[in-house]
Design an enzyme around this catalytic site. Sequence first.
Site, PDB file in Angstrom:
ATOM      1  N   LYS A   1      -2.367   9.679  -0.121  1.00 41.28           N
ATOM      2  CA  LYS A   1      -1.996   9.132  -1.442  1.00 41.28           C
ATOM      3  C   LYS A   1      -2.754   9.899  -2.540  1.00 41.28           C
ATOM      4  O   LYS A   1      -2.884  11.107  -2.442  1.00 41.28           O
ATOM      5  CB  LYS A   1      -2.244   7.622  -1.481  1.00 41.28           C
ATOM      6  CG  LYS A   1      -1.603   6.930  -0.267  1.00 41.28           C
ATOM      7  CD  LYS A   1      -1.562   5.444  -0.340  1.00 41.28           C
ATOM      8  CE  LYS A   1      -0.889   4.907   0.916  1.00 41.28           C
ATOM      9  NZ  LYS A   1      -0.696   3.466   0.897  1.00 41.28           N
TER      10      LYS A   1
ATOM     11  N   HIS B   1       8.641   6.738   0.056  1.00 36.56           N
ATOM     12  CA  HIS B   1       7.540   5.795   0.297  1.00 36.56           C
ATOM     13  C   HIS B   1       7.681   4.600  -0.650  1.00 36.56           C
ATOM     14  O   HIS B   1       8.096   4.758  -1.800  1.00 36.56           O
ATOM     15  CB  HIS B   1       6.195   6.503   0.088  1.00 36.56           C
ATOM     16  CG  HIS B   1       5.048   5.682   0.558  1.00 36.56           C
ATOM     17  ND1 HIS B   1       4.530   4.643  -0.192  1.00 36.56           N
ATOM     18  CD2 HIS B   1       4.337   5.703   1.714  1.00 36.56           C
ATOM     19  CE1 HIS B   1       3.540   4.073   0.489  1.00 36.56           C
ATOM     20  NE2 HIS B   1       3.398   4.702   1.643  1.00 36.56           N
TER      21      HIS B   1
ATOM     22  N   GLU C   1       7.760   0.898   7.421  1.00 39.60           N
ATOM     23  CA  GLU C   1       6.561   0.472   6.704  1.00 39.60           C
ATOM     24  C   GLU C   1       6.864  -0.791   5.900  1.00 39.60           C
ATOM     25  O   GLU C   1       7.269  -0.711   4.731  1.00 39.60           O
ATOM     26  CB  GLU C   1       6.109   1.570   5.733  1.00 39.60           C
ATOM     27  CG  GLU C   1       5.662   2.840   6.398  1.00 39.60           C
ATOM     28  CD  GLU C   1       4.572   3.513   5.564  1.00 39.60           C
ATOM     29  OE1 GLU C   1       3.490   3.766   6.124  1.00 39.60           O
ATOM     30  OE2 GLU C   1       4.772   3.740   4.372  1.00 39.60           O
TER      31      GLU C   1
HETATM   32  P1  PGA Z   1      -2.023   1.754   4.826  1.00 40.59           P
HETATM   33  O1  PGA Z   1      -0.852   2.597   4.118  1.00 40.59           O
HETATM   34  O2  PGA Z   1      -2.289   2.385   6.142  1.00 40.59           O
HETATM   35  O3  PGA Z   1      -3.158   1.879   3.885  1.00 40.59           O
HETATM   36  O4  PGA Z   1      -1.510   0.357   4.958  1.00 40.59           O
HETATM   37  C1  PGA Z   1       0.220   3.112   4.821  1.00 40.59           C
HETATM   38  C2  PGA Z   1       1.143   3.810   3.889  1.00 40.59           C
HETATM   39  O5  PGA Z   1       1.274   3.392   2.732  1.00 40.59           O
HETATM   40  O6  PGA Z   1       1.782   4.807   4.246  1.00 40.59           O
END
Ligand code: PGA
Length: 276
Positions: free
Chosen positions: A33, A118, A188
Amino acid sequence: MAIIRGIRANSWIGVMKKSMNKRRQKVLVANWKMKPESLKEAKLILKSIKRVSKKISKVRIVICPPIIFLSELKKISSGAKMDFGAQDIFYEERGSFTGEISVSMLVDADTRFAIIGHSERRALGETNDIVSRKLKTALRNNIKSILCVGERERDEHGEYLSFLAGEIKASLSGVQGNLIDNLVIAYEPVWAIGKNAKGAVTKRELEEVVIFIKKTLSDIYGKNKAFDIPILYGGSVEAKNAAELVADTQIDGFLVGHESLKPENFAKIAEALNSK
Ligand code: PGA
């Protein structure tokens, strides 16, 4: 949960589950990110992950850092078995688009993976239509495209499954079967993403959704092609739950956010996949 019961009762599920047991290399994607805050920190994290990657033989590790760090990180990754990816791409291949990065620039930088759609980008206004345009551009250029899908919340009546099917179908709208060799789906659920989320899905929930996603993909591309599309899980994958999430759930890997910036924990997640 009538929909899931219906799916489970469906006679082709047994056949599907057997075909899904095909041995495939597991994939572990690190989605950094907008972190860390400096190149110095990014290099330190990458050096640790590089050490991890040397001990992991059966997992393909893909690091998706902020794009500004990419070329420096690639320099220090030489000799390690790891790939790099972008966290997003643009759908136009060329032209005057301030702030955007083209797919050919990624290819030129030897970056063959991209996360597309995403939920954090969707929350900024990215629609299924934009996602499908991005996917087509990426797939046409042989980018391994990780399409993220997932419901914002769950309800008792299984409406989240209709949402999921709709999101998958709309994101893949116009993506022809001849383009999907490089397609990867990342399931996700939005409610499971991030350090402050209530946690990951349970193993059973994940197992059911993977079957549902395969069924949805087979409605679009037919069973044979659908079975070949890897499915990753993302959303609070952590060192403590990785082994359980990968056991018997038919997933092909993880897309990891916050724990991918903590090399020790990321190593444990990689080991869980490696030993599967
Ligand atoms: P996280 O994020 O592992 O911090 O939950 C996953 C993502 O947003 O791809």
